[in-house]
Design a protein around this motif. Sequence first.
Motif, short mmCIF file in Angstrom:
data_model
loop_
_atom_site.label_atom_id
_atom_site.label_comp_id
_atom_site.label_asym_id
_atom_site.label_seq_id
_atom_site.Cartn_x
_atom_site.Cartn_y
_atom_site.Cartn_z
N LEU A 54 43.27 34.34 33.48
CA LEU A 54 42.67 35.41 32.68
C LEU A 54 41.15 35.41 32.84
CD1 LEU A 54 42.79 37.68 30.57
CD2 LEU A 54 42.78 35.92 28.80
N ASP A 55 40.54 34.23 32.81
CA ASP A 55 39.09 34.13 33.01
C ASP A 55 38.67 34.67 34.37
OD1 ASP A 55 38.77 32.98 30.53
OD2 ASP A 55 38.63 30.91 31.28
N ARG A 56 39.42 34.32 35.42
CA ARG A 56 39.10 34.79 36.77
C ARG A 56 39.25 36.30 36.86
NH1 ARG A 56 41.71 30.05 37.86
NH2 ARG A 56 43.71 31.08 38.28
N PHE A 57 40.29 36.84 36.24
CA PHE A 57 40.51 38.29 36.25
C PHE A 57 39.35 39.01 35.56
CE2 PHE A 57 42.13 42.14 34.20
CZ PHE A 57 42.58 42.84 35.31
N ILE A 58 38.97 38.53 34.39
CA ILE A 58 37.87 39.17 33.65
C ILE A 58 36.57 39.05 34.43
CG2 ILE A 58 36.44 38.99 31.58
CD1 ILE A 58 39.03 38.37 30.03
N MET A 59 36.31 37.90 35.01
CA MET A 59 35.08 37.71 35.78
C MET A 59 35.04 38.64 36.98
SD MET A 59 32.56 36.08 35.03
CE MET A 59 31.16 36.58 35.95
#
Length: 88
Positions: A54-59
């Motif tokens: 999720l963090d990678r997607f948002i970033m």
Amino acid sequence: RIKNLVQMEELFTFFSFPTAIRQTIYSTNLIESFNKSLKKMVQRKEQFPNEGALDRFIMTQVMEYNDKFENRAHRGFKDCHNTLDSMF
């Protein structure tokens, strides 16, 4: 009392910016719009295997947004570019 005066000085920092950009600085419309679109993208994805995904997607979405709007100037900022450079 002194603490209140310091807080008041920080409040009036807004007025040291050029009048051409005060409305843009005061408004949160750009941030709210991006957050709303980000929320829709996350909901469309439905499931992430872990928080890191999720963090990678948002970033990735944030970086794409920055790339898309990197060379655009918001209303009033081009006119007072030199003033802002001298302030910072």
